[in-house]
Design a protein around this motif. Sequence first.
Motif, PDB file in Angstrom:
ATOM      1  N   THR A 118      35.960  70.365  17.270  1.00 55.02           N
ATOM      2  CA  THR A 118      35.062  70.693  18.391  1.00 55.02           C
ATOM      3  C   THR A 118      35.230  72.145  18.849  1.00 55.02           C
ATOM      4  O   THR A 118      34.995  72.466  20.008  1.00 55.02           O
ATOM      5  N   GLY A 119      35.633  72.993  17.937  1.00 57.64           N
ATOM      6  CA  GLY A 119      35.773  74.409  18.283  1.00 57.64           C
ATOM      7  C   GLY A 119      34.928  75.281  17.370  1.00 57.64           C
ATOM      8  O   GLY A 119      34.271  74.801  16.440  1.00 57.64           O
ATOM      9  N   LYS A 121      30.489  80.488  23.194  1.00 59.60           N
ATOM     10  CA  LYS A 121      29.368  81.131  23.904  1.00 59.60           C
ATOM     11  C   LYS A 121      28.331  81.643  22.885  1.00 59.60           C
ATOM     12  O   LYS A 121      27.124  81.486  23.087  1.00 59.60           O
ATOM     13  N   ASP A 122      28.822  82.207  21.804  1.00 58.28           N
ATOM     14  CA  ASP A 122      27.892  82.680  20.757  1.00 58.28           C
ATOM     15  C   ASP A 122      27.099  81.504  20.187  1.00 58.28           C
ATOM     16  O   ASP A 122      25.901  81.616  19.905  1.00 58.28           O
ATOM     17  N   PHE A 123      27.808  80.382  20.024  1.00 61.60           N
ATOM     18  CA  PHE A 123      27.136  79.213  19.460  1.00 61.60           C
ATOM     19  C   PHE A 123      26.056  78.700  20.418  1.00 61.60           C
ATOM     20  O   PHE A 123      24.932  78.400  20.007  1.00 61.60           O
ATOM     21  N   ASP A 124      26.412  78.622  21.715  1.00 66.87           N
ATOM     22  CA  ASP A 124      25.441  78.146  22.710  1.00 66.87           C
ATOM     23  C   ASP A 124      24.216  79.067  22.733  1.00 66.87           C
ATOM     24  O   ASP A 124      23.080  78.619  22.857  1.00 66.87           O
ATOM     25  N   LEU A 144      36.481  60.794  15.054  1.00 71.28           N
ATOM     26  CA  LEU A 144      35.434  61.524  14.335  1.00 71.28           C
ATOM     27  C   LEU A 144      34.078  61.350  15.022  1.00 71.28           C
ATOM     28  O   LEU A 144      33.311  62.309  15.189  1.00 71.28           O
ATOM     29  N   TYR A 145      33.799  60.118  15.458  1.00 76.16           N
ATOM     30  CA  TYR A 145      32.516  59.881  16.148  1.00 76.16           C
ATOM     31  C   TYR A 145      32.463  60.703  17.444  1.00 76.16           C
ATOM     32  O   TYR A 145      31.426  61.258  17.797  1.00 76.16           O
ATOM     33  N   ASP A 146      33.602  60.777  18.141  1.00 67.37           N
ATOM     34  CA  ASP A 146      33.633  61.568  19.382  1.00 67.37           C
ATOM     35  C   ASP A 146      33.298  63.030  19.083  1.00 67.37           C
ATOM     36  O   ASP A 146      32.576  63.682  19.840  1.00 67.37           O
ATOM     37  N   ALA A 147      33.830  63.526  17.982  1.00 67.90           N
ATOM     38  CA  ALA A 147      33.566  64.934  17.616  1.00 67.90           C
ATOM     39  C   ALA A 147      32.074  65.139  17.351  1.00 67.90           C
ATOM     40  O   ALA A 147      31.468  66.104  17.825  1.00 67.90           O
ATOM     41  N   ALA A 148      31.480  64.220  16.618  1.00 67.38           N
ATOM     42  CA  ALA A 148      30.044  64.375  16.316  1.00 67.38           C
ATOM     43  C   ALA A 148      29.228  64.300  17.614  1.00 67.38           C
ATOM     44  O   ALA A 148      28.277  65.077  17.811  1.00 67.38           O
ATOM     45  N   LYS A 197      25.743  66.467  22.263  1.00 70.08           N
ATOM     46  CA  LYS A 197      25.583  66.880  23.666  1.00 70.08           C
ATOM     47  C   LYS A 197      25.182  68.346  23.782  1.00 70.08           C
ATOM     48  O   LYS A 197      24.526  68.760  24.719  1.00 70.08           O
ATOM     49  N   LYS A 198      25.571  69.137  22.806  1.00 64.72           N
ATOM     50  CA  LYS A 198      25.191  70.568  22.818  1.00 64.72           C
ATOM     51  C   LYS A 198      23.740  70.767  22.397  1.00 64.72           C
ATOM     52  O   LYS A 198      23.238  71.886  22.419  1.00 64.72           O
ATOM     53  N   GLY A 199      23.138  69.686  21.905  1.00 64.04           N
ATOM     54  CA  GLY A 199      21.717  69.798  21.552  1.00 64.04           C
ATOM     55  C   GLY A 199      21.440  70.127  20.098  1.00 64.04           C
ATOM     56  O   GLY A 199      20.381  70.672  19.780  1.00 64.04           O
ATOM     57  N   VAL A 200      22.373  69.803  19.210  1.00 60.96           N
ATOM     58  CA  VAL A 200      22.077  70.088  17.795  1.00 60.96           C
ATOM     59  C   VAL A 200      20.982  69.147  17.281  1.00 60.96           C
ATOM     60  O   VAL A 200      20.769  68.063  17.817  1.00 60.96           O
ATOM     61  N   GLY A 201      20.314  69.600  16.249  1.00 56.43           N
ATOM     62  CA  GLY A 201      19.156  68.861  15.740  1.00 56.43           C
ATOM     63  C   GLY A 201      19.474  67.902  14.614  1.00 56.43           C
ATOM     64  O   GLY A 201      18.579  67.260  14.066  1.00 56.43           O
ATOM     65  N   GLY A 202      20.749  67.792  14.257  1.00 60.68           N
ATOM     66  CA  GLY A 202      21.082  66.850  13.195  1.00 60.68           C
ATOM     67  C   GLY A 202      22.378  67.206  12.513  1.00 60.68           C
ATOM     68  O   GLY A 202      23.094  68.125  12.935  1.00 60.68           O
TER      69      GLY A 202
END
Length: 550
Positions: free
Chosen positions: A68-69, A78-81, A181-185, A190-195
């Motif tokens: 999760t980093g 921040k760059d990722f967001d 692993l599920y928690d990591a995904a 939650k960050k809004g990834v598309g898949g």
Amino acid sequence: MLKWWQKAIVYQVYPKSFCDTTGSGTGDIKGITSKLDYLHDLGIGAIWLTPVYPSPMVDNGYDISDYTGIGDMFGTMKDFDELIAEAGKRDIKIVMDLVFNHCSDQHKWFQESRKSSDNSKSDWFIWRDAKPDGSAPTNWRSIFGGSVWTWCEERGQYYFHTFASEQPDLNWENPDVRRALYDAANFWLKKGVGGFRIDAITYIKKPAEFHDGKPDGQDGTINVHLMIANTPGILDFLHEMKREVFDGHDIFTVGEANGVSADELPQWVGKDGVFDMLFEFSHVDLPFNDAEIWCYPRKWKLTELKSTLTATREATKNSWCPVFFENHDQPRSVNHFFPSGYDTKKSAKVLAMILLTIRGTPFIYQGEELGMTNVSWEDINIYDDISTKGQYAFALNEGFSPKEAIKHIQFFSRDNSRTPMQWNAEANAGFTSGKSWLPVNENYIDINAEAEAKDENSVLSWYKKLIEFRLKKSHEVLTAGSYREIFADSEEIFAYERELDGEKIIVVVNFTDKNLKLPDEYFADKRIILTSENNFDSSELQPLEARLYE
Ligand code: NOJ
């Protein structure tokens, strides 16, 4: 009704080689953000980001030490967001790579697990005692070469790794591992990834018993793939992951499924399956023998390539499939699918036509849209890839000379597709102002995004033309239409029909470097809409010409 990801074009970014904004010699997340306009202009709807997590980079990020980093070399969270937000403004989704078969040996889970057989993580990896003579539990060879077993002095046991010894396999039988692993995904959702693209997924389930296999090489070992891929029971794990992570989100999932054949696809994708799509490798694996040992390549015929592509489409008639010719593990497609000496620019246009008009979601790999090619380095020390080094050592062991071994490497090495993205004709192809981590392909002076954007006959312009055509509402036949191969026996052309509500489009490409007369009885009443050779009024296909008819 098609979902967004069935209509979208996906673009794969290999961040380390995409764009460097700091002069470090390796690409970063800010570099990707800086190129979003380029991708938007191309018509991209989603970016599959290969791993950007913290990692010792033994396997270029596929050895993750924190799920999760963001790895320092790629930037910050921040760059990722910011990347997600900026991509969102351009209607581009970010798709993450889940590497859940294994992690890095530097991950704190493994650091704990290795200490003893009675700590809180002792059962999170796959540990076995030595054979009575002290040797490894089985004769299985890891995908990158060498045993799948590495001795751990501290714990007095061997641990299992499908890939490098720095990539210990996680023990999926342990529910706590699966939960983590599920928690990591879910963190990334939650960050809004598309898949998600899910790595090496066919290996997560191991057989109940571990025993020696019949050797497939000279050294008494057998490729681990043949022993563990697709072990029965694997789908139970994956259905659980679907329930715990994927369900209820407007995302797509695509599994990397080495070892699943076309006829098994219905269990894996669609309504009753676990993923939306599956990368299935039969078409890119054509030059390999069963154990995928590079130094024993086989010759293949066009009808084989066509029948693998068609079989995948038949098997996913009621679901969906991706289309791809390249990724970061494959040679450049112009070298992979055409004999040496063929015009690579024309070859790239042929493949682009198929990629963007056959049924399925197209995945473009960075630089493919420019017609980037393999490199041909003579010295093994220039190569970086761990798998390349393993294959080289394996070939020498099999009795090949260094020169012969290098010939195989030049063709198959994963570094072929990992050389820096060719942005312009400036130093390092505009990829970095520092020293590039991997040499730039020398042909960047001719093959680069800036030059190709100005040339209406370039590979890039052809991609743009095809994508624009595909994305037009009036051309929905290319996304939603049925697929039917025609002239299937031909060793010269690949042709198929797409049909939707009475509208029909026909694609025909010439895979040879000769002129070919097309059968009049079929083509005479059809109208040419697009041709890669500006050849609108001839019934004869030019060498390596790609055409689309209505
Ligand atoms: C498949 C990835 O695409 C490849 O790059 C990696 O080396 C292996 N899985 C191990 O994660």
